[in-house]
Scaffold this active site. Structure first.
Site, PDB file in Angstrom:
ATOM      1  N   GLU A   1       0.803  -1.224   0.000  1.00 14.74           N
ATOM      2  CA  GLU A   1       0.000   0.000   0.000  1.00 14.74           C
ATOM      3  C   GLU A   1       0.838   1.277   0.000  1.00 14.74           C
ATOM      4  O   GLU A   1       0.459   2.297  -0.572  1.00 14.74           O
ATOM      5  CB  GLU A   1      -0.931   0.030   1.222  1.00 14.74           C
ATOM      6  CG  GLU A   1      -1.932  -1.103   1.305  1.00 14.74           C
ATOM      7  CD  GLU A   1      -1.463  -2.177   2.252  1.00 14.74           C
ATOM      8  OE1 GLU A   1      -2.308  -2.747   2.943  1.00 14.74           O
ATOM      9  OE2 GLU A   1      -0.240  -2.426   2.289  1.00 14.74           O
TER      10      GLU A   1
ATOM     11  N   ASP B   1      28.751  13.973 -25.628  1.00 20.23           N
ATOM     12  CA  ASP B   1      29.506  14.607 -26.699  1.00 20.23           C
ATOM     13  C   ASP B   1      30.930  14.822 -26.209  1.00 20.23           C
ATOM     14  O   ASP B   1      31.225  14.646 -25.018  1.00 20.23           O
ATOM     15  CB  ASP B   1      28.851  15.943 -27.067  1.00 20.23           C
ATOM     16  CG  ASP B   1      29.338  16.474 -28.401  1.00 20.23           C
ATOM     17  OD1 ASP B   1      30.221  15.824 -29.010  1.00 20.23           O
ATOM     18  OD2 ASP B   1      28.850  17.528 -28.832  1.00 20.23           O
TER      19      ASP B   1
ATOM     20  N   ASN C   1      -1.818  -3.919   8.891  1.00 19.22           N
ATOM     21  CA  ASN C   1      -1.276  -3.254   7.699  1.00 19.22           C
ATOM     22  C   ASN C   1      -0.909  -1.805   7.987  1.00 19.22           C
ATOM     23  O   ASN C   1       0.099  -1.296   7.471  1.00 19.22           O
ATOM     24  CB  ASN C   1      -2.294  -3.308   6.556  1.00 19.22           C
ATOM     25  CG  ASN C   1      -2.423  -4.700   5.977  1.00 19.22           C
ATOM     26  OD1 ASN C   1      -1.548  -5.544   6.155  1.00 19.22           O
ATOM     27  ND2 ASN C   1      -3.527  -4.962   5.287  1.00 19.22           N
TER      28      ASN C   1
ATOM     29  N   ASP D   1       2.654  -0.130   7.475  1.00 18.26           N
ATOM     30  CA  ASP D   1       2.805   1.033   6.606  1.00 18.26           C
ATOM     31  C   ASP D   1       3.573   2.161   7.282  1.00 18.26           C
ATOM     32  O   ASP D   1       4.464   2.772   6.689  1.00 18.26           O
ATOM     33  CB  ASP D   1       1.432   1.542   6.154  1.00 18.26           C
ATOM     34  CG  ASP D   1       0.714   0.545   5.263  1.00 18.26           C
ATOM     35  OD1 ASP D   1       1.390  -0.363   4.731  1.00 18.26           O
ATOM     36  OD2 ASP D   1      -0.515   0.659   5.119  1.00 18.26           O
TER      37      ASP D   1
END
Length: 916
Positions: A353, A396, A752, A756
């Protein structure tokens, strides 16, 4: 800007009344010119017209025809007419990207695959009335989009501020009335219109496409348009037809840049002065045409490709998980749709998440540190990850490997042996040419000769300067007339210039002249530029010296010059090599010149590939050549873009450093477009990364920052996905074995949330040194192997925890057993997650041996929550209860074995990773 006399050649009939309308004169100018309306392709069409050059093999219009077509004259436009043309033709500004509005920027952030997945899961949660999961998920979506929008807005503001540092005025001749004398005024470049007469001096930017009316010693840098590092001589001659040559571009555009009477927007004056008439402005210039032709959307970058691959892998898992949970519970436990919230919670548990937030925060933090510490602006946040993934950098030569100035290599006599006397006389020529010719600025070659002579303590005080014939692009040489000590009645003419021009004026046998040409050709083939030096003595006279006196000279020798190496280039090339980055040189210079510069910097050029050889190769053959070769010479913009595209087709992540309009196609073809702050406007608009200076060391800093951010993102993904996969496997197994749900949806949500919050620390971690030594790539297959292996270890620990819970809770009541089971698994999940965060950090052993900073604190906090939350009243509200002491004792044993298994698997993975 210096004053330049008006061109009498352009006066007379070409000076028409500037206030009259400007009819198109296609029939008047003859077959060698084409008249096009200036505003026919942009803004409102008006009567203004300009004569534009035709094909390479044809003669362009004369200065008189150009002035007539523009209804202008050498005295410039009236103020009223200029104001009217400004209204009709628009400002002299290049097409720019429109600023992106906040709502559009926010909605564009939703296109991120992980953000889209998270949004869909939030909507599904809301559809099944799982409001807690839905609210948290949607809040994460909003926060992620806001963070990304804010950082991109900051980058856009920083880039806009860079534009203000570019010179924006030009010296323009304007008149207040038909009979008033012209006055030179400094006006903003944006106010230039076709027909304006402008003055150019050394150091000026050419503000529009112009046709020279008068020039004195004018040389122009066209590297922004053609890639050539050497200034090109320009002079106000009437064009004559010439045949096409093999070196002309297929469409004739390169041939236009070689016309001596034309100068183009995007170039700059290296020396001399000129008066010119503006023929095209804004979007009608060659500069804008090249920009519009290449302003196409780039393909998917390395970041886009990797994130999309991982996203689709996750999406497949998530689409498969809920039906499996529903079918298994229905078949084995007779449960129906009441398990749908749990199935959605399991799918959410598999999703990282916080990935959008972690990605945005890590990249934004890296971009902020780059801007603060190294003055590097990252305009597009995903480009910072692409920088970390770069494994081939295309550059370059001029301004990157070498400086835009020459230095003396050595002085050779006619036999090819070193002779300081040659340098002495070359310095005499340079000194008195500068002293007596009253040039607007010193010539770069003269400065190089004088610098080299000063290092040898040359003394010129005994010479008296008499006269000087300055360098003329037509003669290609300069002559100084001096009086030597003791040389009464004698003047010494010292001539210096191109080899062919000097040899033609020397008293030499043809065989000797051919031998000297061959000697010069060998030196040129080795990458050196040559100046020939000759002198002669003449009887002193009062009459002025002219070019006709440059004859019967005695040849002295050659002064060889090379491009000055960029001070930081050698060290930066070594640093890039140590980071596993191949450097490819794509330049418009000759093969010998670029090969010598590379060798002087310690970069083995190998076989230098002339770009015209690529024209006969297929795309597959070009890709093979691009992998094999390190240097491509005489490149047109199309060649550069083709080489970069070929490298990308082989799976390489490419960066391209450019600063001119000739680099735009290659910048669009690369994964990461890089330019310095002083690059042309359109290059800065196109670039993903803007450097304070054109310095490879700054690119090394930017790549390091990109790898640090990418390393943190990769660590988060590996740890989160492996842990989540293990939990999902355990949930599915427990759901089939237990008579109740192994974890309630609310408990899954809180778990969760704890994960998180702790995982935000990944955005602030510092990966170990070995992570920064190789490109940071998010390969979906590698991730799948990693998360599968470590996920199975995590699932094994979860299943062992089930056995521990069965032993510790043996004999408890059914309801108490369910609450205790939820508590025990909740605690174990958070503790195993904390262990994974510490033991699987990016960098392995080295990372684990350091303090850990925010990551260690986050892991400790997660462990504390896992141990204490079930004992609090909030734990009771979530359906959890206290656990017996035996459980914690047995759990400690499981965690010890789990940590040992993680270490063993990590060490094995690192050994395999280091060998790959």
């Amino acid at each position: 800007m210096g004053s330049v006399p008006e061109s009498s050649a352009a006066a007379g009939p070409g000076s028409t009344d500037p206030t009259s309308p400007l009819p198109g004169r296609a029939g008047h100018d003859g077959p060698s010119a084409v008249v096009l309306p200036l505003s026919g392709t942009r803004r409102d069409p008006g009567p203004v017209a300009a004569v534009v050059p035709t094909a390479v093999g044809e003669a362009g219009p004369t200065s008189l025809q150009v002035l007539r077509s523009l209804d202008s004259g050498p005295r410039g436009l009236l103020e009223e007419e200029a104001a009217d043309r400004l209204v009709r033709c628009g400002e002299n500004v290049l097409p720019a990207w429109r600023p992106v509005s906040w709502p559009r920027r926010f909605l564009r952030s939703l296109r991120d695959p992980f953000t889209s997945v998270l949004l869909c899961l939030g909507l599904v949660s809301a559809a099944v009335s799982s409001w807690g999961t839905a609210c948290v998920t949607l809040v994460l979506v909003v926060v992620s989009c806001l963070l990304r929008s804010v950082e991109e807005h900051r980058a856009d503001r920083s880039t806009a501020a860079l534009r203000a540092l570019v010179a924006t005025t030009a010296s323009v001749l304007r008149r207040t009335g038909p009979d008033a004398a012209p006055q030179a005024r400094e006006l903003p470049v944006a106010e230039l219109v076709p027909g304006d007469v402008i003055r150019l001096a050394a150091g000026d930017l050419v503000p529009a496409d112009v046709r020279l009316l008068r020039a004195s010693g004018l040389t122009v840098h066209q590297s922004a348009l053609t890639g050539e590092s050497v200034p090109v001589a320009k002079h106000a001659v009437e064009p004559v037809p010439r045949p096409r040559s093999a070196g002309d571009a297929h469409d004739g555009r390169e041939g236009l840049f070689t016309r001596p009477e034309l100068c183009f927007q995007g170039s700059s004056v290296a020396s001399g002065s000129a008066t010119a008439v503006v023929t095209a402005t804004g979007g009608d210039t060659r500069f804008a045409a090249a920009y519009d032709g290449s302003a196409r959307r780039r393909g998917a970058s390395a970041f886009d490709r990797s994130v999309h691959g991982i996203s689709w892998t996750l999406i497949r898992f998530m689409l498969l998980t809920p039906p499996l949970v529903l079918m298994a519970n229905a078949a084995l436990r007779g449960r129906g749709l009441e398990t749908l919230p749990f199935a959605v919670a399991v799918a959410v548990g598999l999703t990282p998440e916080m990935l959008p937030v972690i990605v945005t925060t890590a990249l934004a933090r890296g971009a902020s540190l780059l801007a603060r510490d190294h003055r590097v602006i990252v305009k597009r946040l995903p480009a910072l990850h692409d920088l970390g993934a770069v494994d081939v950098l295309c550059v370059d030569k001029t301004g990157t490997l070498t400086q835009d100035r020459p230095v003396v290599e050595q002085a050779l006599d006619a036999s090819g042996r070193e002779d300081p006397e040659v340098l002495h006389w070359a310095a005499v020529n340079a000194l008195w040419t500068l002293e007596l010719a009253d040039l607007p600025s010193p010539d770069a070659l003269d400065e190089a000769v004088l610098d080299a002579a000063e290092e040898r303590d040359e003394d010129w005080s005994a010479y008296d300067g008499v006269a000087a014939l300055p360098f003329d692009p037509a003669r290609r040489l300069s002559t100084a007339v001096v009086r030597r000590p003791g040389g009464l009645g004698v003047h010494t003419l010292v001539t210096k210039g191109s080899v062919e021009a000097v040899l033609e004026r020397c008293a030499l046998e043809e065989t000797e002249r051919s031998r000297l040409r061959a000697l010069a050709a060998r030196e040129t083939a080795s990458g050196l530029r040559l100046l020939a030096v000759a002198r002669t003595d003449r009887l002193a006279r009062a009459r002025a010296y002219t070019p006709s006196d440059e004859r019967g000279l005695t040849f002295l020798g050659f002064v060889t010059l090379r491009d000055a190496l960029a001070p930081s280039a050698s060290g930066a090339l070594d640093a890039l090599r140590n980071r596993g980055i191949d450097v490819k040189v794509l330049t418009g210079d000759d093969p010998g010149t670029v090969a010598r510069a590379c060798r002087n910097l310690g970069l083995d050029p190998g076989e230098v590939v002339p770009a015209e050889r690529l024209d006969a190769l297929s795309d597959a053959e070009v890709a093979e050549a691009a992998e094999r070769a390190k240097v491509f010479a005489r490149c047109t913009p199309e060649h550069k873009a083709r080489v970069v595209s070929a490298l990308r087709t082989t799976g390489r992540t490419t960066g391209f450093l450019g600063d001119g309009v000739n680099d735009l196609p290659a910048m669009h073809a690369a994964d990461v477009a890089i330019c310095p702050r002083d690059a042309v406007d359109v290059a800065r608009e196109t670039a993903d990364v803007v450097l304070a200076e054109k310095d490879l060391a700054a690119i090394d800093d930017a790549i390091t920052a990109g790898r640090r951010s990418s390393g943190n993102i990769a660590t988060y993904l590996r740890i989160t996905l492996s842990s989540n996969l293990g939990n999902v496997i355990a949930m599915l197994a427990a759901g089939l074995m237990l008579p109740f749900l192994p974890m309630l949806p609310a408990q899954v949500l809180v778990q969760n949330l704890c994960f998180d919050v702790a995982q935000l620390a990944f955005a602030f971690d510092r990966p170990a040194a070995e992570v920064l030594r190789r490109p940071a790539l998010l390969r979906p297959r590698d991730f799948l192997r990693f998360i599968t292996g470590f996920g199975l270890i995590n699932a094994t620990a979860d299943l062992a925890t089930f056995a521990v819970l069965a032993i510790a809770l043996h004999g408890s009541s059914a309801s108490g057993e369910q609450e205790a089971f939820h508590s025990g698994w909740f605690t174990e999940n958070l503790l195993t997650q904390a262990l994974v965060m510490l033991l699987l950090r990016t960098g392995g052993r080295a990372a684990g041996g350091r303090g850990g900073g925010p990551l260690r604190m986050a892991a400790c906090g997660l462990a504390v929550v896992g141990l204490l939350l079930p004992l609090t009243p909030f734990g009771g509200l979530l359906g959890m209860s206290a656990l017996p002491p035996l459980y914690y004792l047995l759990l400690a044993s499981v965690l010890t074995l789990y940590a040992a298994a993680l270490r063993a698997a990590r060490n094995r993975y690192e050994r395999k990773w280091s060998r790959s």
